[in-house]
Motif scaffolding. Structure first.
Motif, PDB file in Angstrom:
ATOM      1  N   GLY A 152      -9.543  14.844  -7.392  1.00  0.00           N
ATOM      2  CA  GLY A 152     -10.882  15.337  -7.684  1.00  0.00           C
ATOM      3  C   GLY A 152     -11.035  16.825  -7.495  1.00  0.00           C
ATOM      4  O   GLY A 152     -11.948  17.440  -8.038  1.00  0.00           O
ATOM      5  N   LYS A 153     -10.125  17.404  -6.730  1.00  0.00           N
ATOM      6  CA  LYS A 153     -10.140  18.846  -6.512  1.00  0.00           C
ATOM      7  C   LYS A 153      -8.980  19.508  -7.247  1.00  0.00           C
ATOM      8  O   LYS A 153      -9.161  20.485  -7.971  1.00  0.00           O
ATOM      9  N   ASP A 154      -7.777  18.976  -7.045  1.00  0.00           N
ATOM     10  CA  ASP A 154      -6.584  19.579  -7.630  1.00  0.00           C
ATOM     11  C   ASP A 154      -6.103  18.856  -8.885  1.00  0.00           C
ATOM     12  O   ASP A 154      -5.378  19.441  -9.695  1.00  0.00           O
ATOM     13  N   TYR A 155      -6.465  17.588  -9.034  1.00  0.00           N
ATOM     14  CA  TYR A 155      -6.061  16.844 -10.227  1.00  0.00           C
ATOM     15  C   TYR A 155      -7.092  15.768 -10.545  1.00  0.00           C
ATOM     16  O   TYR A 155      -7.888  15.368  -9.678  1.00  0.00           O
ATOM     17  N   VAL A 156      -7.074  15.304 -11.763  1.00  0.00           N
ATOM     18  CA  VAL A 156      -8.086  14.371 -12.252  1.00  0.00           C
ATOM     19  C   VAL A 156      -7.795  12.942 -11.812  1.00  0.00           C
ATOM     20  O   VAL A 156      -8.676  12.238 -11.301  1.00  0.00           O
ATOM     21  N   THR A 157      -6.566  12.478 -12.026  1.00  0.00           N
ATOM     22  CA  THR A 157      -6.218  11.095 -11.712  1.00  0.00           C
ATOM     23  C   THR A 157      -4.713  10.902 -11.819  1.00  0.00           C
ATOM     24  O   THR A 157      -3.995  11.779 -12.316  1.00  0.00           O
ATOM     25  N   ILE A 158      -4.240   9.754 -11.335  1.00  0.00           N
ATOM     26  CA  ILE A 158      -2.884   9.260 -11.556  1.00  0.00           C
ATOM     27  C   ILE A 158      -3.008   7.963 -12.347  1.00  0.00           C
ATOM     28  O   ILE A 158      -3.833   7.112 -12.013  1.00  0.00           O
ATOM     29  N   VAL A 159      -2.186   7.804 -13.375  1.00  0.00           N
ATOM     30  CA  VAL A 159      -2.188   6.574 -14.167  1.00  0.00           C
ATOM     31  C   VAL A 159      -0.809   5.933 -14.075  1.00  0.00           C
ATOM     32  O   VAL A 159       0.208   6.606 -14.225  1.00  0.00           O
ATOM     33  N   SER A 160      -0.779   4.629 -13.821  1.00  0.00           N
ATOM     34  CA  SER A 160       0.501   3.937 -13.686  1.00  0.00           C
ATOM     35  C   SER A 160       0.345   2.473 -14.072  1.00  0.00           C
ATOM     36  O   SER A 160      -0.630   2.078 -14.712  1.00  0.00           O
ATOM     37  N   ASP A 161       1.343   1.664 -13.672  1.00  0.00           N
ATOM     38  CA  ASP A 161       1.334   0.229 -13.927  1.00  0.00           C
ATOM     39  C   ASP A 161       0.533  -0.495 -12.848  1.00  0.00           C
ATOM     40  O   ASP A 161       0.378   0.000 -11.737  1.00  0.00           O
ATOM     41  N   ASP A 162       0.124  -1.731 -13.166  1.00  0.00           N
ATOM     42  CA  ASP A 162      -0.302  -2.652 -12.122  1.00  0.00           C
ATOM     43  C   ASP A 162       0.979  -3.246 -11.559  1.00  0.00           C
ATOM     44  O   ASP A 162       1.530  -4.227 -12.074  1.00  0.00           O
ATOM     45  N   LEU A 163       1.488  -2.630 -10.523  1.00  0.00           N
ATOM     46  CA  LEU A 163       2.850  -2.878 -10.053  1.00  0.00           C
ATOM     47  C   LEU A 163       3.047  -4.295  -9.529  1.00  0.00           C
ATOM     48  O   LEU A 163       4.054  -4.948  -9.832  1.00  0.00           O
ATOM     49  N   PHE A 164       2.102  -4.766  -8.727  1.00  0.00           N
ATOM     50  CA  PHE A 164       2.232  -6.122  -8.205  1.00  0.00           C
ATOM     51  C   PHE A 164       2.165  -7.132  -9.343  1.00  0.00           C
ATOM     52  O   PHE A 164       2.907  -8.132  -9.350  1.00  0.00           O
ATOM     53  N   GLN A 165       1.309  -6.885 -10.306  1.00  0.00           N
ATOM     54  CA  GLN A 165       1.200  -7.791 -11.453  1.00  0.00           C
ATOM     55  C   GLN A 165       2.528  -7.903 -12.191  1.00  0.00           C
ATOM     56  O   GLN A 165       2.944  -8.998 -12.605  1.00  0.00           O
ATOM     57  N   MET A 166       3.230  -6.772 -12.361  1.00  0.00           N
ATOM     58  CA  MET A 166       4.509  -6.802 -13.070  1.00  0.00           C
ATOM     59  C   MET A 166       5.526  -7.675 -12.345  1.00  0.00           C
ATOM     60  O   MET A 166       6.186  -8.538 -12.949  1.00  0.00           O
ATOM     61  N   GLY A 167       5.681  -7.476 -11.049  1.00  0.00           N
ATOM     62  CA  GLY A 167       6.638  -8.275 -10.292  1.00  0.00           C
ATOM     63  C   GLY A 167       6.266  -9.737 -10.254  1.00  0.00           C
ATOM     64  O   GLY A 167       7.139 -10.621 -10.346  1.00  0.00           O
ATOM     65  N   SER A 168       4.977 -10.006 -10.133  1.00  0.00           N
ATOM     66  CA  SER A 168       4.522 -11.388 -10.090  1.00  0.00           C
ATOM     67  C   SER A 168       4.764 -12.088 -11.422  1.00  0.00           C
ATOM     68  O   SER A 168       5.177 -13.260 -11.462  1.00  0.00           O
ATOM     69  N   LYS A 169       4.533 -11.382 -12.520  1.00  0.00           N
ATOM     70  CA  LYS A 169       4.783 -11.977 -13.837  1.00  0.00           C
ATOM     71  C   LYS A 169       6.273 -12.221 -14.056  1.00  0.00           C
ATOM     72  O   LYS A 169       6.662 -13.170 -14.749  1.00  0.00           O
ATOM     73  N   ALA A 170       7.121 -11.381 -13.458  1.00  0.00           N
ATOM     74  CA  ALA A 170       8.556 -11.618 -13.547  1.00  0.00           C
ATOM     75  C   ALA A 170       8.918 -12.919 -12.830  1.00  0.00           C
ATOM     76  O   ALA A 170       9.759 -13.694 -13.311  1.00  0.00           O
ATOM     77  N   ALA A 171       8.296 -13.169 -11.688  1.00  0.00           N
ATOM     78  CA  ALA A 171       8.535 -14.418 -10.961  1.00  0.00           C
ATOM     79  C   ALA A 171       8.053 -15.612 -11.772  1.00  0.00           C
ATOM     80  O   ALA A 171       8.742 -16.646 -11.850  1.00  0.00           O
ATOM     81  N   ASP A 172       6.889 -15.484 -12.372  1.00  0.00           N
ATOM     82  CA  ASP A 172       6.361 -16.574 -13.202  1.00  0.00           C
ATOM     83  C   ASP A 172       7.279 -16.853 -14.386  1.00  0.00           C
ATOM     84  O   ASP A 172       7.493 -18.016 -14.761  1.00  0.00           O
ATOM     85  N   ALA A 173       7.811 -15.798 -14.981  1.00  0.00           N
ATOM     86  CA  ALA A 173       8.709 -15.967 -16.126  1.00  0.00           C
ATOM     87  C   ALA A 173      10.006 -16.657 -15.703  1.00  0.00           C
ATOM     88  O   ALA A 173      10.537 -17.514 -16.422  1.00  0.00           O
ATOM     89  N   MET A 174      10.529 -16.271 -14.541  1.00  0.00           N
ATOM     90  CA  MET A 174      11.734 -16.927 -14.035  1.00  0.00           C
ATOM     91  C   MET A 174      11.459 -18.402 -13.779  1.00  0.00           C
ATOM     92  O   MET A 174      12.273 -19.276 -14.139  1.00  0.00           O
ATOM     93  N   ALA A 175      10.323 -18.693 -13.158  1.00  0.00           N
ATOM     94  CA  ALA A 175       9.971 -20.080 -12.869  1.00  0.00           C
ATOM     95  C   ALA A 175       9.841 -20.895 -14.155  1.00  0.00           C
ATOM     96  O   ALA A 175      10.300 -22.040 -14.234  1.00  0.00           O
ATOM     97  N   ALA A 176       9.229 -20.295 -15.165  1.00  0.00           N
ATOM     98  CA  ALA A 176       9.056 -21.000 -16.442  1.00  0.00           C
ATOM     99  C   ALA A 176      10.396 -21.326 -17.083  1.00  0.00           C
ATOM    100  O   ALA A 176      10.579 -22.399 -17.674  1.00  0.00           O
ATOM    101  N   SER A 177      11.355 -20.422 -16.949  1.00  0.00           N
ATOM    102  CA  SER A 177      12.656 -20.628 -17.590  1.00  0.00           C
ATOM    103  C   SER A 177      13.511 -21.650 -16.851  1.00  0.00           C
ATOM    104  O   SER A 177      14.413 -22.252 -17.449  1.00  0.00           O
ATOM    105  N   LEU A 178      13.235 -21.865 -15.564  1.00  0.00           N
ATOM    106  CA  LEU A 178      14.062 -22.763 -14.751  1.00  0.00           C
ATOM    107  C   LEU A 178      13.343 -24.041 -14.339  1.00  0.00           C
ATOM    108  O   LEU A 178      13.854 -24.795 -13.500  1.00  0.00           O
TER     109      LEU A 178
END
Length: 354
Positions: A152-178
């Motif tokens: 808010g003073k030196d920069y506007v924002t940081i934009v990134s991934d929903d990191l926990f969501q990515m890892g959790s979806k990887a677990a769901d995908a592994m579970a679905a395949s097995l």
């Protein structure tokens, strides 16, 4: 698609931020920031017109150019074009912090109103961006911000991934395949980098809390992606009956694939994070890869551009904005590629699906 492709070389210049921990399924930013959905950044028609009337300009100052960065770049370009903001420079530092500092100094000669960038080395990046900050340029960052900079003073924002969501979806995908059962190997990023740390931890947490018939029986940390094949070989020697292996991102996962092939193993499934053409090609051909979990990279660029433009007319953005992710499989690879990167899947993948 990974911005971690050259990470082994970058270790020498330390691009790692202070580690932040995701708790109870919630992603946090590099400095412990709470996440806010990227979709919350909006502009009214009147605000868009006010921005257009300002005749503003922007520069895109990248750490390196990869499939991921190209998608982020295209998203920023599209948003700036929609807002009537002219892009006056685009640079590529090839993961060299000194070069990135030179890039910032060079683009400042073109007097941009906005700079969107991913810092090569957050710990020393203040010196890189200080000339722009002191000149009143609006700074929006991808994934991280310079140490000591205040939102808010030196920069506007940081934009990134929903990191926990990515890892959790990887677990769901592994579970679905097995079929939600089996023995797993877990190859995580053994370095202090909040993006990969949270994604990896989310996979493990989701497996342990959501899938009681799936067990992580073999773990190995990977600091150097070049060693991932050796690491996988070690896991397979001790546990030749692994049903699946999680790999922290797609490029080292290709080395894990090589280890499986060398062992004649056609049974173990691989799930990794980020899109990658060779990995996706193996997946659509019925190989070892069963899913690749990707972020909406194009939307990261659009969000950073929109937030920075809004700041020019007094709109404040939250400190840490996150985009959604999706599990890309053989069944949805064409649509998934488009959603993540806003481009068609490579011709090799299209042909393999015919």
């Amino acid at each position: 698609m990974s911005r971690f492709l050259t990470l082994s070389a970058a270790l020498a210049v330390s691009i790692f931020a202070t580690q932040a921990f995701a708790a109870d399924g919630v992603t946090v930013g590099p400095h412990g920031e709470k996440p806010t959905p990227a979709a919350s950044v909006t502009l009214t028609a009147d605000e868009v017109q006010k921005i257009k009337d300002g005749n503003y300009t922007a520069a895109l100052v990248w750490h390196e150019m990869s499939e991921y960065t190209n998608a982020v770049n295209r998203g920023a370009e599209a948003e700036f074009a929609a807002l009537g903001i002219k892009i006056v420079a685009e640079t590529n530092a090839s993961f060299d912090s000194a070069r990135q500092q030179s890039d910032v100094e060079t683009v400042l000669a073109k007097k941009p109103t906005i700079i969107v960038s991913l810092p090569v080395d957050p710990t020393t990046a203040a010196a890189v961006y200080d000339p722009a900050r002191k000149a009143g340029v609006k700074l929006a960052f991808i994934d991280n911000s310079p140490a000591g900079y205040e939102h808010g003073k030196d920069y506007v924002t940081i934009v990134s991934d929903d990191l926990f969501q990515m890892g959790s979806k990887a677990a769901d995908a592994m579970a679905a395949s097995l079929g939600k059962k089996g023995k797993l190997g877990y190859i995580y990023h053994d370095a202090d980098f909040y993006v990969t740390n949270q994604r990896d931890r989310a996979f493990k947490t989701t497996i342990e809390t959501k899938y009681p018939d799936m067990k992580i029986v073999a773990e190995a940390g990977m600091a150097d992606p070049a060693r991932s094949e050796e690491i996988a070989q070690g896991l397979l020697i001790k546990h030749p009956d692994l049903d699946g292996i999680y790999v922290t991102w797609a490029e080292p996962a290709l080395n894990v694939l090589a280890a499986l092939k060398a062992a004649g193993n056609t049974n173990t499934r691989i799930v990794a994070l980020d899109l990658n053409e060779p990995a996706a090609l193996d997946m659509v051909k019925g190989g070892s890869f069963t899913a690749l979990v990707a972020d909406e990279a194009y939307n990261i660029g659009r969000t950073a551009a929109r937030a920075a433009a809004g700041s020019l007319i007094g709109k404040k953005a939250e400190p840490f904005l996150v985009v959604d992710s999706l599990a890309v499989t053989k069944e949805n690879v064409l649509a998934g590629w488009k959603t993540s990167l806003n481009k068609d899947a490579p011709e090799s993948i299209v042909e393999a699906l015919k």
